[in-house]
Write a protein that holds these residues in place. Sequence first.
Motif, PDB file in Angstrom:
ATOM      1  N   GLU A 200       0.800   6.276   5.885  1.00  0.00           N
ATOM      2  CA  GLU A 200      -0.339   5.761   6.395  1.00  0.00           C
ATOM      3  C   GLU A 200      -0.826   5.801   8.021  1.00  0.00           C
ATOM      4  OE1 GLU A 200      -2.800   1.728   5.255  1.00  0.00           O
ATOM      5  OE2 GLU A 200      -0.902   1.791   4.639  1.00  0.00           O
ATOM      6  N   LEU A 201      -1.838   6.094   8.012  1.00  0.00           N
ATOM      7  CA  LEU A 201      -2.524   6.062   9.494  1.00  0.00           C
ATOM      8  C   LEU A 201      -3.443   5.073   9.477  1.00  0.00           C
ATOM      9  CD1 LEU A 201      -3.433   7.119  12.257  1.00  0.00           C
ATOM     10  CD2 LEU A 201      -4.597   8.767  11.219  1.00  0.00           C
ATOM     11  N   ILE A 202      -3.217   4.095  10.495  1.00  0.00           N
ATOM     12  CA  ILE A 202      -4.246   2.789  10.874  1.00  0.00           C
ATOM     13  C   ILE A 202      -4.932   3.302  12.140  1.00  0.00           C
ATOM     14  CG2 ILE A 202      -4.748   0.506  11.206  1.00  0.00           C
ATOM     15  CD1 ILE A 202      -2.415   0.137   9.413  1.00  0.00           C
ATOM     16  N   PRO A 203      -6.300   3.969  12.191  1.00  0.00           N
ATOM     17  CA  PRO A 203      -6.738   4.334  13.350  1.00  0.00           C
ATOM     18  C   PRO A 203      -7.836   3.410  13.786  1.00  0.00           C
ATOM     19  CG  PRO A 203      -7.990   5.134  11.501  1.00  0.00           C
ATOM     20  CD  PRO A 203      -6.839   4.503  10.981  1.00  0.00           C
ATOM     21  N   ALA A 204      -8.023   3.503  15.013  1.00  0.00           N
ATOM     22  CA  ALA A 204      -9.023   2.554  15.604  1.00  0.00           C
ATOM     23  C   ALA A 204      -8.659   1.120  15.632  1.00  0.00           C
ATOM     24  CB  ALA A 204     -10.633   2.709  15.054  1.00  0.00           C
ATOM     25  N   ALA A 205      -7.588   0.784  15.849  1.00  0.00           N
ATOM     26  CA  ALA A 205      -6.772  -0.503  15.530  1.00  0.00           C
ATOM     27  C   ALA A 205      -7.218  -1.705  16.254  1.00  0.00           C
ATOM     28  CB  ALA A 205      -5.218  -0.351  15.402  1.00  0.00           C
ATOM     29  N   MET A 206      -7.711  -1.610  17.549  1.00  0.00           N
ATOM     30  CA  MET A 206      -8.217  -2.612  18.345  1.00  0.00           C
ATOM     31  C   MET A 206      -7.175  -3.577  18.591  1.00  0.00           C
ATOM     32  SD  MET A 206     -11.274  -2.499  19.346  1.00  0.00           S
ATOM     33  CE  MET A 206     -11.765  -4.023  19.743  1.00  0.00           C
ATOM     34  N   LYS A 207      -5.957  -2.930  19.091  1.00  0.00           N
ATOM     35  CA  LYS A 207      -4.793  -3.650  19.393  1.00  0.00           C
ATOM     36  C   LYS A 207      -4.989  -4.146  21.036  1.00  0.00           C
ATOM     37  CE  LYS A 207      -2.019  -0.196  18.540  1.00  0.00           C
ATOM     38  NZ  LYS A 207      -0.563   0.488  18.338  1.00  0.00           N
ATOM     39  N   PRO A 208      -4.496  -5.324  21.303  1.00  0.00           N
ATOM     40  CA  PRO A 208      -4.019  -6.274  20.604  1.00  0.00           C
ATOM     41  C   PRO A 208      -4.771  -7.260  20.095  1.00  0.00           C
ATOM     42  CG  PRO A 208      -3.884  -6.950  22.909  1.00  0.00           C
ATOM     43  CD  PRO A 208      -4.737  -5.675  22.812  1.00  0.00           C
ATOM     44  N   VAL A 209      -5.909  -7.092  20.043  1.00  0.00           N
ATOM     45  CA  VAL A 209      -6.895  -8.131  19.284  1.00  0.00           C
ATOM     46  C   VAL A 209      -6.631  -8.258  17.785  1.00  0.00           C
ATOM     47  CG1 VAL A 209      -9.299  -8.788  18.894  1.00  0.00           C
ATOM     48  CG2 VAL A 209      -8.462  -7.836  21.070  1.00  0.00           C
ATOM     49  N   ASN A 210      -6.299  -7.066  17.229  1.00  0.00           N
ATOM     50  CA  ASN A 210      -6.227  -7.025  15.753  1.00  0.00           C
ATOM     51  C   ASN A 210      -4.792  -6.790  15.417  1.00  0.00           C
ATOM     52  OD1 ASN A 210      -8.787  -7.886  15.112  1.00  0.00           O
ATOM     53  ND2 ASN A 210      -9.530  -5.919  15.206  1.00  0.00           N
ATOM     54  N   THR A 211      -3.799  -6.683  16.231  1.00  0.00           N
ATOM     55  CA  THR A 211      -2.534  -6.286  16.032  1.00  0.00           C
ATOM     56  C   THR A 211      -2.112  -7.143  14.715  1.00  0.00           C
ATOM     57  OG1 THR A 211      -2.088  -5.308  18.078  1.00  0.00           O
ATOM     58  CG2 THR A 211      -0.174  -5.677  16.755  1.00  0.00           C
ATOM     59  N   LYS A 212      -1.885  -8.362  14.726  1.00  0.00           N
ATOM     60  CA  LYS A 212      -1.415  -9.119  13.796  1.00  0.00           C
ATOM     61  C   LYS A 212      -2.229  -9.207  12.518  1.00  0.00           C
ATOM     62  CE  LYS A 212      -0.959 -13.049  16.167  1.00  0.00           C
ATOM     63  NZ  LYS A 212      -0.391 -14.487  16.551  1.00  0.00           N
ATOM     64  N   LYS A 213      -3.427  -8.813  12.443  1.00  0.00           N
ATOM     65  CA  LYS A 213      -4.065  -8.620  11.122  1.00  0.00           C
ATOM     66  C   LYS A 213      -3.542  -7.370  10.590  1.00  0.00           C
ATOM     67  CE  LYS A 213      -8.671  -7.075   9.743  1.00  0.00           C
ATOM     68  NZ  LYS A 213     -10.119  -6.740  10.319  1.00  0.00           N
TER      69      LYS A 213
END
Length: 276
Positions: A200-213
């Motif tokens: 799986e590829l999770i792009p445009a992840a907005m890390k670290p704001v959304n990392t735990k999500k």
Amino acid sequence: MYKDYLEQAKVIIFDLDGTLYEGTDHFKLHVENLKAKLDQEKKQAFQDIYDQILSGNHPVQIGKIYDGLRDIVWGWNPFTEALTEACNWEHERVHVDGAPSHIAAHEFDFKNWVPIGDGWWPPYAIARHFGLSIDAIQESYNRTKEQMAQLGGYLNQTPGLKEYLSELKNDKHLIVCTNSDGDDAKRLLQFLEIEENFDELIPAAMKPVNTKKHFNYVLQKYDVEPNQTVSVGDNFMNEVAPALQLGMKAVWLTDAAEKPVDDDQFVLTDTLAQSF
């Protein structure tokens, strides 16, 4: 030791930029692009500060927080999310009235609160210190990324990594979680000839704001416990600290000599290319 983490895991979540390819010269290229935007008398001062940071003799370091509003640097505990001591650019400890005692990862706005997680961010902080606008810094970043794709030597396959990932995928789920957009990420994975190794590829992840999500999504989808999952990345704020907060393990790709926090759930290594 990092191989033990990977081989014992059921799920491995990889960052992309700075993790699945080798080299740090692109950071120096970014520095040169930023210096080109400064007056002549500031260019050498910029370089001097950057050299101090690389040698560990400056408060701007991986794992710290740049306070863009006050132009100071904070220590930050990734477990309690407490802001610790604040320093100015002369490495002097300063007291700040009215400053918060804590800042959570979802509060990083990359303007007033900027996590210094990998090699892209010290040049950002120096540029802000010398008065460059966020737009000007972003322009330099975009130019650097374009040059990396156009010029030779900036995107190098990690020797043996393709084969090692192929072995790992036989009994593990491998996932890429990246801040790059989908098209760029797919192109890069294809260039590196490793795209077929990932579930799986999770792009445009907005890390670290959304990392735990994203990490919680992976834990739930693949039905694994946190301690059966490893996050691998070069950005302490983006990939390591959030993993530790969730009880996961982590491999931090860095040339840092010491850990920002003492924890046996993560290890340091300067490259994944070690005796495959």
